[in-house]
Design an enzyme around this catalytic site. Sequence first.
Site, PDB file in Angstrom:
ATOM      1  CG  HIS A  34      -0.251  -0.283   2.515  1.00 35.42           C
ATOM      2  ND1 HIS A  34       0.617   0.623   3.093  1.00 35.42           N
ATOM      3  CD2 HIS A  34      -0.266  -1.361   3.343  1.00 35.42           C
ATOM      4  CE1 HIS A  34       1.078   0.130   4.223  1.00 35.42           C
ATOM      5  NE2 HIS A  34       0.562  -1.072   4.403  1.00 35.42           N
ATOM      6  CG  HIS A  37       4.279  -1.613   2.095  1.00 35.82           C
ATOM      7  ND1 HIS A  37       2.989  -2.053   1.989  1.00 35.82           N
ATOM      8  CD2 HIS A  37       4.812  -2.277   3.144  1.00 35.82           C
ATOM      9  CE1 HIS A  37       2.747  -2.964   2.919  1.00 35.82           C
ATOM     10  NE2 HIS A  37       3.829  -3.111   3.654  1.00 35.82           N
ATOM     11  CD  GLN A 155       8.910  -4.820  12.186  1.00 36.31           C
ATOM     12  OE1 GLN A 155       8.425  -5.928  12.264  1.00 36.31           O
ATOM     13  NE2 GLN A 155       8.691  -4.041  11.143  1.00 36.31           N
ATOM     14  CB  SER A 188      -0.836  -5.882   4.531  1.00 35.92           C
ATOM     15  OG  SER A 188       0.308  -5.215   4.074  1.00 35.92           O
TER      16      SER A 188
END
Length: 285
Positions: A34, A37, A155, A188
């Site tokens: 999408h 990214h 992350q 996503s």
Amino acid sequence: MILIKRASDLHKHIASGRKQAGNVGFVPTMGALHEGHLSLIEASQKENGLTVCSIFVNPTQFNDPKDYEKYPVTMDKDIALLEEQGVDILFYPYVEEIYPNGLKDLGHYDLGYLETILEGKYRPGHFQGVCQVVHRLLEIVQPNNLYMGQKDYQQCMVVKRLLELTGLPIELHTCPTLREPDGLAMSSRNMRLHPEERQRAVEISRTLAAIGKEVIPGDLVKLSLWAEQELSRKGFKVDYVAIASALDLRLVDNWDGKEPLVTLAAAFLNEVRLIDNMLVPLRNE
Ligand code: AMP
């Protein structure tokens, strides 16, 4: 765009392209691409002569097998988007290419406190899986610059720690979260939401923004409890709503008004687990 499935082929292409390109930028993804990214790819293209994107749905980072099975795959559309974006190389390996010796005994990374909270607590083993795949991909691609999204705040911290642990000479660039017009963080997993769920999903970002507006020095426990109740009331199954130090993710129960804060949430709408976070703007008194 060159499409590559084998690590050895990728290695060769990058080795020959690197001299001419100067810096190599790398954007690892799990596909179902999408605009979020694509924004990482754009950032890489601005700063590097060669941009490599990978698409690999990494089995070792899914603590829930159902989530892995149902992870959206839209390969043809992804390839078209990456072509259009002018990516130089797409690496989309088979599982055996990333884990030639199988999925067992992949090594352990000492992530300390970071692995015990938030996503680490609710998704046991997830960050070990993230480190396993990112470490392997970085060894294959050997980029100068790595681009990841603030959408996955914890992350980014884990990968920063991975770079420290491994000593790999790679600079991590954390890029801002792209949102839908109503504020929902692009993901996503949003593809899996039914229209009614999609409408409701925006409540996560609304709630985080509300915390950011309400937060004042002193006790923060009530505020995060309020936020959790709000999301539950709106039909979410909440894993957590947290207010933490933006620097090291230590949970902040009592705020001195100075420490930079980030609010983070993870919650299910039926089967789909969504996460989001927002930095709390510091107000000048
Ligand atoms: P994923 O394919 O979900 O593993 O994501 C690949 C990369 O894209 C990760 O570094 C994510 O943090 C980043 N990313 C995912 N969603 C967004 C978004 N909405 N805005 C910016 N980056 C994102």
